[in-house]
Every structure is written in C-alpha cells, then in structure tokens.
Write a protein that holds these residues in place. Structure first.
Motif, mmCIF file in Angstrom:
data_model
loop_
_atom_site.group_PDB
_atom_site.id
_atom_site.type_symbol
_atom_site.label_atom_id
_atom_site.label_comp_id
_atom_site.label_asym_id
_atom_site.label_seq_id
_atom_site.Cartn_x
_atom_site.Cartn_y
_atom_site.Cartn_z
ATOM 1 N N ASP A 96 6.803 -0.751 4.225
ATOM 2 C CA ASP A 96 5.588 -0.693 5.041
ATOM 3 C C ASP A 96 5.537 0.641 5.783
ATOM 4 O OD1 ASP A 96 3.473 -1.063 6.844
ATOM 5 O OD2 ASP A 96 3.882 -3.196 7.067
ATOM 6 N N LEU A 111 4.218 0.424 9.470
ATOM 7 C CA LEU A 111 5.212 -0.146 10.379
ATOM 8 C C LEU A 111 6.286 0.888 10.702
ATOM 9 C CD1 LEU A 111 6.280 -2.612 11.896
ATOM 10 C CD2 LEU A 111 7.539 -3.250 9.827
ATOM 11 N N ALA A 150 3.924 -5.601 16.250
ATOM 12 C CA ALA A 150 3.815 -5.260 14.833
ATOM 13 C C ALA A 150 4.960 -5.878 14.030
ATOM 14 C CB ALA A 150 3.803 -3.736 14.659
ATOM 15 N N TRP A 151 6.167 -5.858 14.582
ATOM 16 C CA TRP A 151 7.317 -6.438 13.876
ATOM 17 C C TRP A 151 7.206 -7.950 13.770
ATOM 18 C CZ3 TRP A 151 11.500 -4.734 11.182
ATOM 19 C CH2 TRP A 151 11.709 -3.362 11.140
ATOM 20 N N THR A 198 -0.176 -4.169 11.505
ATOM 21 C CA THR A 198 0.021 -2.790 11.983
ATOM 22 C C THR A 198 -1.298 -2.101 12.310
ATOM 23 O OG1 THR A 198 0.025 -1.997 9.686
ATOM 24 C CG2 THR A 198 2.159 -2.510 10.684
#
Length: 351
Positions: free
Chosen positions: A11, A14, A61-62, A67
C-alpha cells in the motif's frame, strides 16, 4: 512485524502517511520544543498540534485501511499550519512551503493537491502584499518566491500524476486477468481470506460457485485459441450479467472460474447457480454452437478453513461433470437442500 512490512510494501499511500508520521515526530517535534523554550507559544502549539494530529491520522489509516480521508485531513491540517507558521515567523517560515507542496502531491489526488497548493500560495502572497516587509523585502522577492513555488508545484504534479497512473496500471496487472477482465487468482485468495474473517467475526454468510466450461478443450483444438479466448470473454460477460453487483468473479485458471457470493443462504446460492446455468445455455455460443457450463458450490458455514470450503465446491463440480455436465450441484445429493439443474440434451460441442 512481517505483516506490517507487507502492508507498507503493498500500500503506497499507507507507506507515505506512515513516513509523514515518522518525519513529523523526528522533524517537527524538536521545533515545537525549541519554540516553547524560546517563548513562541503560538508556533509551538501549532507544531505540537501537527505532530499529534498526524499520529492520530496514521493510527486511523493503519486500523481502518482507509488512506484517502487521513491524507485529505493531513493536507488541510498542514496547509493551515503552514499559513500560521509563515505569518508568525516571516521569511524563515517560507521554507516550509516547499515541503508542503511535495507533501500535498503525494497524499491527495493531483487535482485536490493543485487546489490546496494554489490556495496556500494565494493567501501568503496576498498577506505579503497587504503587509509589506512582513514576509518579503520587495516585490521582486515575492515574485521569485511565487515563481519558484509554482515551478516546484508543476514538477511535483507531473511526478505525482505519472506515479499514480503507473501504480494503478501495475495494480490492475497484479489483480486483473488481462484476457477476460475478471479478477485473478491472487485477488481471489485475498478476497476469500477477507470473507472467511468476516464470517468468523460477524457471521456474514458467504457462498462460492466453481464454474467450468464443458468440453472447452475441444473448442481450442478445433477452432483455435483465438476462438476459445472469445468464448471466455463472452462467458465472463454473461456470468456478470446474471450476478449482483456485490458478487465477485475470479478466473482460477484456463476455463475454470470462481464466483464469490456474499450475504447468501442455501436457497439464494441455488437460485444464482440455476440462473447462471440458464443464461449460459441460452446466450453463450462458440464457433461450433452453444457452450454449457458445470457448477459446484458450497456455503462457507461449517468449514474450518478456506481450503476445505474450496475443496467441497470442487468435489461437487467434478460430480456435476461425472453426471453429464451442464448442471449445478450445490449441496450433497440426497439431502433436503440438494439442487441440480440439468439439461438432458448435451452441448453442441461434444468429446
């Protein structure tokens, strides 16, 4: 640690947001401490706010995998923060504008980046004109800043736009079957894992169908691979037309496909299999006449692994083939929930 590194590798957005979080702690936090020690409370507060909000966006985001919104939030936050810092520090704060330009073009789509960057430059230049000497010593200095900032924005835009376009093409190559446009085996493995986890955690019902074109090898042998490719493309179009938008079709290999069906029970999976059989029989034609399909299916409930789920559907597919093809076996024969839709006539293309 391995899973985290894999997510960062897979990603790009990310990884960028995570890098921003690391840089904000390493690069901005010391400035916040220094300016607090120097008595510049407002700028120190802005720096501290940027660091804390960046870390919150990274954590979001994690945890969610989203994102887009964290990137937009950070772009807005850093634009406002840069304006405040520049107006308070004067010329020394202008150096952060170039960092902001690069940041914007990496975390949000190019058009949004252009709007955000031009807005910041417009506000700062208007402030410089309204308050001579506060930011720029002369009109020439203001013009130089504006020209260099716009050139930096142009190069960042070109790089970010091209990079985003290439990443999208690479993603399609990695996840889409180039011939039929169906998702490929790699995507299927990922989607099945997601389905399995959702069923395990939230009880979401899933079913799958394994579809195999009958006597497809004869189409290739008699009429060539080009004709076979055309049949595969038409087959995918017919199956998609018979499915819901939420159903996912994957090419497993050759003439074999897998259809993942969310939010379905026994009756719904049987109905879908029968609809696909009927539509294929009615609409799919090869150079030698109608082409049919055999289907095996299974619900996810009652299976402890994805492999068991696929294996059960695959066994029923082979049973459908052994019983004469052009039919679907979704449940064990002899049970109340068994379904088998078949056509007594064989397909036009025979062994």
């Amino acid at each position: 640690m391995h899973n985290a590194w894999k997510r960062l590798s897979d990603d790009f957005q990310l990884s960028i947001i995570t890098m921003v979080g690391v840089c904000s702690v390493a690069g901005i936090a010391p400035y916040a401490v220094y300016r607090l020690y120097d008595g510049n409370w407002l700028v120190s507060l802005v720096d501290t706010s940027l660091v804390l909000n960046t870390l919150a966006a990274v954590i979001y985001a994690w945890r969610t995998g989203d994102t887009i919104r964290p990137g937009q939030y950070l772009a807005l936050l850093y634009c406002i923060g840069t304006i405040v810092i520049v107006t308070k520090l004067g010329m020394n704060g202008l150096f952060w504008v170039y960092v902001l330009i690069l940041f914007n073009f990496f975390v949000v789509p190019p058009l949004q980046s252009v709007i955000a960057t031009v807005s910041v430059l417009g506000i700062l230049c208007a402030y410089g004109v309204a308050k001579p000497g506060a930011l720029f010593d002369s009109a020439f200095q203001l013009t130089s800043f504006l020209v260099t900032s716009l050139l930096c924005s142009l190069f960042a835009f070109a790089f970010a736009y091209r990079g985003r376009e290439q990443r999208q093409k690479l993603s399609e190559l990695a996840t889409i079957d180039p011939l039929t446009g169906a998702s490929n085996r790699r995507t299927m493995d990922s989607e099945l894992e997601i389905a399995f986890n959702e069923h395990k955690r939230y009880g979401v019902g899933y079913g799958l169908l394994i579809l195999d074109l009958d006597h497809f090898k004869l189409v290739n042998d008699r009429y060539g691979h080009r004709a076979g490719d055309e049949v595969l493309v038409d087959f995918v179009d017919v199956v998609r037309a018979a499915c819901r938008q939420s159903d996912r079709l994957f090419r497993l290999g050759g003439e074999e496909f897998v259809l993942l069906v969310p939010q379905v029970d026994e009756r719904g999976l049987s109905r879908l299999a029968n609809n696909v059989l009927a539509d294929i029989r009615r609409r799919l034609n090869g150079p030698g006449g109608p082409v049919t399909v055999s289907i095996g299916g299974a619900l996810l409930s009652g299976h402890s692994t994805i492999e068991d789920w696929l294996h059960e559907a695959d066994e029923r597919l082979y049973r459908a083939k052994a019983l004469g093809r052009d039919q679907a076996i979704i449940f064990d024969q002899g049970s109340n929930s068994s379904t088998s839709l078949s056509n007594p006539s064989e397909a036009a293309v025979q062994d």
